[in-house]
Design a protein around this motif. Sequence first.
Motif, mmCIF file in Angstrom:
data_model
loop_
_atom_site.group_PDB
_atom_site.id
_atom_site.type_symbol
_atom_site.label_atom_id
_atom_site.label_comp_id
_atom_site.label_asym_id
_atom_site.label_seq_id
_atom_site.Cartn_x
_atom_site.Cartn_y
_atom_site.Cartn_z
ATOM 1 N N PRO A 1 0.807 -1.060 0.056
ATOM 2 C CA PRO A 1 -0.109 0.194 0.121
ATOM 3 C C PRO A 1 0.790 1.138 -0.002
ATOM 4 O O PRO A 1 1.795 1.377 0.789
ATOM 5 C CB PRO A 1 -0.847 -0.038 1.192
ATOM 6 C CG PRO A 1 -0.715 -1.567 1.630
ATOM 7 C CD PRO A 1 0.400 -2.279 0.881
ATOM 8 N N GLY A 2 0.548 2.181 -0.724
ATOM 9 C CA GLY A 2 1.295 3.664 -0.961
ATOM 10 C C GLY A 2 2.282 3.548 -1.863
ATOM 11 O O GLY A 2 2.772 4.524 -2.282
ATOM 12 N N LYS A 3 2.830 2.349 -2.352
ATOM 13 C CA LYS A 3 3.866 2.327 -3.510
ATOM 14 C C LYS A 3 3.354 2.498 -4.744
ATOM 15 O O LYS A 3 2.374 2.052 -5.153
ATOM 16 C CB LYS A 3 4.502 0.980 -3.255
ATOM 17 C CG LYS A 3 5.224 0.619 -2.086
ATOM 18 C CD LYS A 3 6.354 1.382 -2.001
ATOM 19 C CE LYS A 3 7.490 1.097 -0.698
ATOM 20 N NZ LYS A 3 8.830 1.632 -0.608
ATOM 21 N N ARG B 1 -0.490 2.880 -8.767
ATOM 22 C CA ARG B 1 -0.229 3.107 -7.448
ATOM 23 C C ARG B 1 -1.397 2.288 -6.522
ATOM 24 O O ARG B 1 -2.382 2.204 -6.709
ATOM 25 C CB ARG B 1 -0.300 4.720 -7.025
ATOM 26 C CG ARG B 1 -0.217 4.660 -5.543
ATOM 27 C CD ARG B 1 -0.456 6.319 -5.145
ATOM 28 N NE ARG B 1 -0.431 6.620 -3.670
ATOM 29 C CZ ARG B 1 -1.424 6.375 -2.603
ATOM 30 N NH1 ARG B 1 -2.412 5.792 -3.196
ATOM 31 N NH2 ARG B 1 -1.148 6.475 -1.484
ATOM 32 N N THR C 1 -4.176 2.982 -0.228
ATOM 33 C CA THR C 1 -3.883 2.994 1.334
ATOM 34 C C THR C 1 -5.406 2.960 1.624
ATOM 35 O O THR C 1 -6.355 3.491 1.112
ATOM 36 C CB THR C 1 -2.949 3.665 1.833
ATOM 37 O OG1 THR C 1 -3.475 5.016 1.874
ATOM 38 C CG2 THR C 1 -1.704 3.703 1.054
ATOM 39 N N CYS C 2 -5.572 2.565 3.166
ATOM 40 C CA CYS C 2 -6.835 2.816 3.928
ATOM 41 C C CYS C 2 -6.998 4.214 4.039
ATOM 42 O O CYS C 2 -8.172 4.648 4.342
ATOM 43 C CB CYS C 2 -7.015 1.770 5.077
ATOM 44 S SG CYS C 2 -5.483 2.480 6.070
ATOM 45 N N HIS C 3 -6.044 5.146 4.047
ATOM 46 C CA HIS C 3 -6.181 6.453 4.095
ATOM 47 C C HIS C 3 -6.489 7.374 2.989
ATOM 48 O O HIS C 3 -6.864 8.631 3.005
ATOM 49 C CB HIS C 3 -4.887 7.150 4.737
ATOM 50 C CG HIS C 3 -4.496 6.372 5.990
ATOM 51 N ND1 HIS C 3 -5.089 6.484 7.223
ATOM 52 C CD2 HIS C 3 -3.313 5.597 6.201
ATOM 53 C CE1 HIS C 3 -4.536 5.582 8.003
ATOM 54 N NE2 HIS C 3 -3.686 4.852 7.533
ATOM 55 N N ASP C 4 -6.503 6.708 1.751
ATOM 56 C CA ASP C 4 -6.761 7.387 0.548
ATOM 57 C C ASP C 4 -8.393 8.100 0.568
ATOM 58 O O ASP C 4 -9.044 7.116 1.064
ATOM 59 C CB ASP C 4 -6.559 6.496 -0.769
ATOM 60 C CG ASP C 4 -5.307 6.241 -1.033
ATOM 61 O OD1 ASP C 4 -4.312 6.764 -0.297
ATOM 62 O OD2 ASP C 4 -4.868 5.723 -1.891
#
Length: 543
Positions: A154-156, A170, A173-176
Amino acid sequence: MALRGPAGLGPGSRRPLDEAVAGAEGREAPALVAAGGAPEDDEEDDGRGRGLLRWDGFSAWLHCVCVVGFDLELGQAVEKDPAYFYGYVYFRQVRDKTLKRGYFQKSLVLISKLPYIHFFHTVLKQIAPEYFEKNEPYLEAACNDVDRWPAPVPGKTLHLPIMGVVMKVRIPTCHDKPGTTQIVQLTQQVDINISVILPTVHEVDIFRCFCPVFLHSQMLWELVLLGEPLVVMAPSPSESSETVLALVNCISPLKYFSDFRPYFTIHDSEFKEYTTRTQAPPSVILGVTNPFFAKTLQHWPHIIRIGDLKPTGEIPKQVKVKKLKNLKTLDSKPGVYTSYKPYLNRDEEIIKQLQKGVQQKRPSEAQSVILRRYFLELTQSFIIPLERYVASLMPLQKSISPWKSPPQLRQFLPEEFMKTLEKTGPQLTSRIKGDWIGLYRHFLKSPNFDGWFKTRRKEMTQKLEALHLEALCEEDLLLWIQKHTEVETVDLVLKLKNKLLQADREHLPVKPDTMEKLRTHIDAIILALPEDLQGILLKTGMT
């Protein structure tokens, strides 16, 4: 077409391929082309100093690749695993006069635990047409490419080559936030090695799916939020699948905790359970195409009947909310068949905004951004008061003692929560009026609330455990053992080691230096004990 169900395809539960495309003759058995696992001696270096078993890289992205032949009597016959997987299908139908039905039908199916709908559809478009021309050797080469991909962290942002094409993606992530992308496309620094740039790997074209019913978007949001039984009747598997996925995603970032079947068929093991009239329909979103369902699912409380989804730029006629008794066949006119009365007043602003976009021929992608932002703001306005109340259930940090068990969370009391809405309710962030209290009362009885609260409770309990560990690390433990017996000291060491194991096993939100301090404390305490006890304690687990 995206599907959801256990690995493999077959006559058991959660079949991802509908009988509507299973009518070809010939008894060709499905073939598993590649799957995770290999002999121990098949180890290779990945170029980064890691030894990887053959297909380990492949297994990070895909569970297997299936080639599925169709048989009218047998259906698809691959054994299934009880865990949930996503299936991505490229279906091919070619006229063949030598066959009884006049057509050759075969599908290439990617099975994965990753819900990267847009990504895997792109992969299929790249490899499936060539596979049908060149057969298994081509597919094996594609699987070898996937095996060399880096893990989907996640995030990569990753560059993923497959059969001469390089995709730039990309991993979310859970924060997107829904509808946003972190991939920066520089106009002056174009990478000539990149063939395809995917702004999102998992989102569908939500406006295209909601387009026939966007006047009722808010009502559908309520139905999904509340986990109501919902059926999507569509003319094709892809339209059924995309619409179900769009519905599930409309309450993001809140997770949809009930079951959903983007493409449900008469062969699923739950068919009898879902079509029986002796019990209420379960909390499930079904996508169907078979006309038979128009009769067998008539007792379901909410049914969306959609026509052909128009290409980008074309807007279909808006459907109306109709009574369920008027739905008799799949030939019935498109509409939302329900007697549900929404709790909230319809937001005319978003409707005007979308209608203006239609009149100005605004691209579907731009319309989707507007609709996603609207759903996001609506969901956040709804969930923020719940988050605020649940945060108040957390004990004060000063109540955490290193020598006592971590304190418990206070109980969630529905009526206490309802009282907080008067001053800190959704009216602070949303312009929408209506019976918010009634909506919350209904939501608190839903599977989505149950799943959400269990997740938040687990996170908060883990936070308490982490704070308890930090409190222990701040204590002078060597001074403590001077005042206690050897038995009590040994008991403390064992408990501290268990705390370390728990922190690793449950991924507690503990700072790295806290873990290191705790290990240092354990080692210091052990060294302060007699040698015979040191030997025993050093053997009991890693410090």
